[in-house]
Design an enzyme around this catalytic site. Sequence first.
Site, PDB file in Angstrom:
ATOM      1  N   LYS A  94       0.875  -1.167   0.000  1.00  0.00           N
ATOM      2  CA  LYS A  94       0.000   0.000   0.000  1.00  0.00           C
ATOM      3  C   LYS A  94       0.915   1.221   0.000  1.00  0.00           C
ATOM      4  O   LYS A  94       1.570   1.518   0.997  1.00  0.00           O
ATOM      5  CB  LYS A  94      -0.923   0.004   1.221  1.00  0.00           C
ATOM      6  N   GLY A 155      -8.864   8.542   9.455  1.00  0.00           N
ATOM      7  CA  GLY A 155      -9.279   8.595  10.857  1.00  0.00           C
ATOM      8  C   GLY A 155     -10.385   9.582  11.155  1.00  0.00           C
ATOM      9  O   GLY A 155     -10.737   9.775  12.323  1.00  0.00           O
ATOM     10  N   ALA A 181      -9.877   5.017   3.883  1.00  0.00           N
ATOM     11  CA  ALA A 181      -9.793   6.200   4.750  1.00  0.00           C
ATOM     12  C   ALA A 181     -11.112   6.946   4.869  1.00  0.00           C
ATOM     13  O   ALA A 181     -11.754   7.264   3.870  1.00  0.00           O
ATOM     14  CB  ALA A 181      -8.725   7.166   4.290  1.00  0.00           C
ATOM     15  N   GLY A 182     -11.493   7.202   6.106  1.00  0.00           N
ATOM     16  CA  GLY A 182     -12.624   8.079   6.386  1.00  0.00           C
ATOM     17  C   GLY A 182     -13.946   7.368   6.602  1.00  0.00           C
ATOM     18  O   GLY A 182     -14.933   8.000   6.989  1.00  0.00           O
ATOM     19  N   ASN A 203     -10.064   0.822   9.266  1.00  0.00           N
ATOM     20  CA  ASN A 203      -9.206   0.595  10.424  1.00  0.00           C
ATOM     21  C   ASN A 203      -9.763   1.298  11.655  1.00  0.00           C
ATOM     22  O   ASN A 203     -10.309   0.664  12.560  1.00  0.00           O
ATOM     23  CB  ASN A 203      -7.770   1.059  10.123  1.00  0.00           C
ATOM     24  N   THR A 204      -9.698   2.633  11.671  1.00  0.00           N
ATOM     25  CA  THR A 204     -10.071   3.404  12.865  1.00  0.00           C
ATOM     26  C   THR A 204     -11.470   3.061  13.375  1.00  0.00           C
ATOM     27  O   THR A 204     -11.671   2.886  14.585  1.00  0.00           O
ATOM     28  CB  THR A 204      -9.993   4.912  12.550  1.00  0.00           C
TER      29      THR A 204
END
Lengths: 256, 66
Positions: A94, A155, A181-182, A203-204
């Site tokens: 990545k 995040g 992301a997001g 992830n987050t």
Amino acid sequence: MLTIADTHFQSRLLTGTGKFHHPDTMLAALEASGTELVTLALRRMDRRDRDHLFEPLARAGYRLLPNTSGARTADEAVQAARLAREAMGTSWLKLEIHPDPRWLMPDPVETLAAAERLVREGFVVLPYVHADPVLCKRLEEAGCAAVMPLAAPIGSNRGLESRAFLDIIIEQSGVPVIVDAGLGAPSQAAEAMELGTDAVLVNTAIATARDPVAMARAFRGAVEAGRQARDAGLAARQSQAEASSPLTDFLSEATP
Amino acid sequence: MNIALNDQTHPCPAQSRLDDIIRAEYGERAGMAVALNGEVVPRGQWADTPLSEGDRLDVFHAVAGG
């Protein structure tokens, strides 16, 4: 089935391994998510480091996707990629280059330059980029195995802020599109899948949930539901109402 | 002699080899990578890689990340 660089995946949910309170929680959440492809980072080693994630993840059979987080230039990213390949025994990567820690916006110029070099070195490159349709096409032409446009800042949990541009990317991409992301809620992941995204990376939203294992399960369901909805063909949007039942005029018929 | 190990001055015996330093400082671990003066050295070559005064050794490992 999701296919990246001739490798097939049952799951369309990629997961990160950062921000979990405990490695055991992370492993349990990954299992609940059904993910087959998980990201890791690379860091300078401290002799006191007790972060032994690599072995349990490799033992559990996940395909690993090292990232180049921390790289601020193409040169740094290429070096990080070579180190990651050696450390983790995979040429999958990545590619992420974000020089500004406040917004973590990917640098398109450095990312394209690094991607061209890494493809030549035999890496399977999945670049993290802004939702820029022209850039995504250029990265595809450079030989990237997929593109990873962002939904919102890393995040931030704000969802598909880039939706209009993701639509264009999905429409014209010849390689898998992975929204990264997001994504802060399963509903947002489902929405991305309904748009026609091939996969999402979360992830987050999982790692920082009160119950990461249950949240991982929720994301798994949402990604599957969103994909099924896409495959089933979503009904068209209408600006006005359109009755689902016949509108019989009972009152006027009953009273002459 | 002295080498730079992850940017810190690190005294070590003359004739040290790369795997001597790694074993002494970090132990044998999976998920590691080493660069000597900027060039990645594959694990299989650690035992055959002699170190010299002033060498820069950078040691990395896999950690959690998104």
